[in-house]
Design a protein around this motif. Structure first.
Motif, PDB file in Angstrom:
ATOM      1  N   ASN A 148     -10.109  29.927  33.771  1.00 18.47           N
ATOM      2  CA  ASN A 148     -10.862  29.133  32.797  1.00 18.47           C
ATOM      3  C   ASN A 148     -10.302  29.330  31.403  1.00 18.47           C
ATOM      4  O   ASN A 148     -10.185  28.365  30.646  1.00 18.47           O
ATOM      5  N   LEU A 149      -9.978  30.574  31.059  1.00 21.09           N
ATOM      6  CA  LEU A 149      -9.386  30.822  29.744  1.00 21.09           C
ATOM      7  C   LEU A 149      -8.055  30.084  29.630  1.00 21.09           C
ATOM      8  O   LEU A 149      -7.741  29.502  28.589  1.00 21.09           O
TER       9      LEU A 149
ATOM     10  N   ILE B 198      -2.184  22.169  37.079  1.00 20.54           N
ATOM     11  CA  ILE B 198      -2.079  21.636  35.725  1.00 20.54           C
ATOM     12  C   ILE B 198      -0.847  22.189  35.046  1.00 20.54           C
ATOM     13  O   ILE B 198      -0.299  21.574  34.146  1.00 20.54           O
TER      14      ILE B 198
ATOM     15  N   LEU C 237     -15.648  22.397  25.987  1.00 20.16           N
ATOM     16  CA  LEU C 237     -14.206  22.289  26.247  1.00 20.16           C
ATOM     17  C   LEU C 237     -13.922  21.288  27.365  1.00 20.16           C
ATOM     18  O   LEU C 237     -12.925  20.561  27.309  1.00 20.16           O
TER      19      LEU C 237
ATOM     20  N   ARG D 135      -8.619  14.484  25.998  1.00 20.64           N
ATOM     21  CA  ARG D 135      -7.240  14.805  25.652  1.00 20.64           C
ATOM     22  C   ARG D 135      -6.237  14.588  26.779  1.00 20.64           C
ATOM     23  O   ARG D 135      -5.084  14.284  26.524  1.00 20.64           O
ATOM     24  N   PHE D 136      -6.664  14.776  28.043  1.00 23.12           N
ATOM     25  CA  PHE D 136      -5.677  14.821  29.112  1.00 23.12           C
ATOM     26  C   PHE D 136      -5.254  13.429  29.549  1.00 23.12           C
ATOM     27  O   PHE D 136      -6.005  12.471  29.419  1.00 23.12           O
TER      28      PHE D 136
ATOM     29  N   ARG E 145      -5.115  25.291  27.464  1.00 23.58           N
ATOM     30  CA  ARG E 145      -4.350  24.055  27.644  1.00 23.58           C
ATOM     31  C   ARG E 145      -5.109  22.855  27.103  1.00 23.58           C
ATOM     32  O   ARG E 145      -4.494  21.874  26.675  1.00 23.58           O
ATOM     33  N   VAL E 146      -6.463  22.900  27.151  1.00 20.75           N
ATOM     34  CA  VAL E 146      -7.238  21.812  26.555  1.00 20.75           C
ATOM     35  C   VAL E 146      -6.984  21.772  25.057  1.00 20.75           C
ATOM     36  O   VAL E 146      -6.789  20.709  24.461  1.00 20.75           O
ATOM     37  N   ILE E 147      -6.929  22.932  24.428  1.00 18.81           N
ATOM     38  CA  ILE E 147      -6.800  22.962  22.974  1.00 18.81           C
ATOM     39  C   ILE E 147      -5.378  22.616  22.550  1.00 18.81           C
ATOM     40  O   ILE E 147      -5.164  21.820  21.645  1.00 18.81           O
ATOM     41  N   THR E 148      -4.368  23.210  23.248  1.00 15.13           N
ATOM     42  CA  THR E 148      -3.000  22.979  22.793  1.00 15.13           C
ATOM     43  C   THR E 148      -2.353  21.755  23.419  1.00 15.13           C
ATOM     44  O   THR E 148      -1.421  21.194  22.859  1.00 15.13           O
ATOM     45  N   GLY E 149      -2.838  21.331  24.617  1.00 21.90           N
ATOM     46  CA  GLY E 149      -2.229  20.173  25.271  1.00 21.90           C
ATOM     47  C   GLY E 149      -0.897  20.461  25.931  1.00 21.90           C
ATOM     48  O   GLY E 149      -0.157  19.551  26.263  1.00 21.90           O
TER      49      GLY E 149
ATOM     50  N   HIS F 118      -9.408  18.443  36.325  1.00 27.04           N
ATOM     51  CA  HIS F 118      -9.304  19.874  36.038  1.00 27.04           C
ATOM     52  C   HIS F 118     -10.248  20.259  34.924  1.00 27.04           C
ATOM     53  O   HIS F 118     -11.049  21.183  35.055  1.00 27.04           O
TER      54      HIS F 118
ATOM     55  N   VAL G 231      -7.165  27.289  31.223  1.00 27.16           N
ATOM     56  CA  VAL G 231      -7.390  25.854  31.042  1.00 27.16           C
ATOM     57  C   VAL G 231      -7.935  25.561  29.647  1.00 27.16           C
ATOM     58  O   VAL G 231      -7.559  24.560  29.029  1.00 27.16           O
ATOM     59  N   ALA G 232      -8.784  26.454  29.126  1.00 29.97           N
ATOM     60  CA  ALA G 232      -9.293  26.253  27.765  1.00 29.97           C
ATOM     61  C   ALA G 232      -8.133  26.224  26.772  1.00 29.97           C
ATOM     62  O   ALA G 232      -8.083  25.369  25.874  1.00 29.97           O
TER      63      ALA G 232
ATOM     64  N   ILE H 299       0.806  20.933  28.967  1.00 26.71           N
ATOM     65  CA  ILE H 299       0.617  20.866  30.419  1.00 26.71           C
ATOM     66  C   ILE H 299       1.918  20.461  31.079  1.00 26.71           C
ATOM     67  O   ILE H 299       2.796  19.867  30.463  1.00 26.71           O
ATOM     68  N   ARG H 300       1.993  20.797  32.382  1.00 23.23           N
ATOM     69  CA  ARG H 300       3.194  20.514  33.169  1.00 23.23           C
ATOM     70  C   ARG H 300       2.714  20.224  34.582  1.00 23.23           C
ATOM     71  O   ARG H 300       2.934  21.005  35.488  1.00 23.23           O
TER      72      ARG H 300
END
Lengths: 175, 120
Positions: free
Chosen positions: A84-85, A143, B22, B29-30, A90-94, B38, A87-88, A96-97
């Motif tokens: 979860n941390l 993700i 979040l 955002r995604f 990746r949500v903030i910074t964007g 996800h 993904v959090a 992803i791969r």
């Protein structure tokens, strides 16, 4: 007869859980106990062919339920918190791969595959998209595929989690 | 005693709300349906577990203080609700992802797609 009894006991335990704290006999009231037993017998008569469909009574062993509870609280919850941390972040910074990888857990029973697929889906950052019905391989959308991992045809299940070996735990529960 | 418990409840609620928020930001955002799943389904499950934990702490504290059965019922029902939520959330996410894949929504930015190779 055995499916009927097992379904009745399971339904009765579930009813006891739902009505805990209702009265003065232990924590249940006598009316709830009688009603629970009555309803459990009715439910068992209707649903006995569903719960034990393929006539394996492996899950009737309470030790397996204990391992399931330990599994849910310790390895699974820790993985979930860590992911979860991630993904959090990746949500903030964007950053992803994404990609779909194939993993090979080597589980044999349907219940084992269900538990592993649900564990993977509930762990953020990995999402089960499909199951290969013949080999029980899972297709997992990640993700963030680690650089280099996309070249291998199949991944080991330990490569998509951080600390714990999920298939080994699930083999202890369901096989 | 009560201040410690209140603080624990507040912390649990705060963690839960942050992770649920979040999840919402992640939807915005995604880029495609899988990455949105996800963010949306998983972080919200984690947040809701913590909100449920806050309710359980409150219920157990009230049970110890007053000894009334209704607080035990509250705690047990919350635990059952969280377990049911975790199972249905995983199954639902799986079903949405599978349906999306079968309808032809391929993962758009993707470094690898083993499922497309397997289905050919």
């Amino acid at each position: 007869m055995i499916p009927f009894l097992l379904t009745a006991i399971f339904a009765f335990l579930l009813y006891l859980l739902l009505t805990a704290g209702s009265g003065n006999l232990g924590v249940w009231s006598p009316a709830e106990l009688v009603m629970g037993a009555f309803l459990a017998l009715i439910v068992a008569a209707i649903a006995r062919t569903f719960l034990c469909r393929n006539h394996t009574y492996r899950m009737a062993n309470p030790l397996r339920w204990l391992v399931l509870a330990v599994y849910a609280v310790v390895p699974f919850f820790l993985e979930m918190a860590k992911a979860n941390l991630d993904v959090a972040y990746r949500v903030i910074t964007g950053r992803i791969r994404p990609g779909i990888v194939r993993i090979e857990p080597g589980l044999k029973t349907d219940l084992g595959v269900l538990l592993l697929a649900n564990s993977i889906t509930l762990t953020p950052g990995t999402l089960t998209v499909g199951v290969d019905e013949e080999t029980n391989d899972l297709f997992v959308h990640m993700i963030h595929v680690k650089p280099g991992a996309e070249k291998k045809p199949t991944l080991d299940a330990t490569e998509i989690t951080a600390w714990f070996d999920f298939p080994a735990w699930i083999r202890r529960i369901a096989e | 005693m009560t201040t410690i418990l209140d603080t624990a409840i507040m912390i649990c609620l705060a963690i839960g709300l942050i992770f649920n928020a979040l999840g919402v930001i992640g939807i915005l955002r995604f880029p495609d349906v899988y990455t949105r799943l996800h963010a949306e389904t998983k972080t919200t499950t984690f947040g809701t577990i913590f909100i449920g934990l806050a309710v359980v702490i409150y219920g157990l504290a009230a049970l110890l203080e007053t000894g009334e059965g209704q607080y035990l019922t509250l705690s047990v029902h919350t635990i059952i609700a969280v377990v049911a939520l975790a199972f249905t959330n995983a199954t639902g996410a799986h079903a949405i992802a599978r349906a999306a894949y079968r309808c032809g929504y391929k993962p758009k930015p993707a470094v690898v797609d083993r499922m497309a190779e397997a289905n050919q």
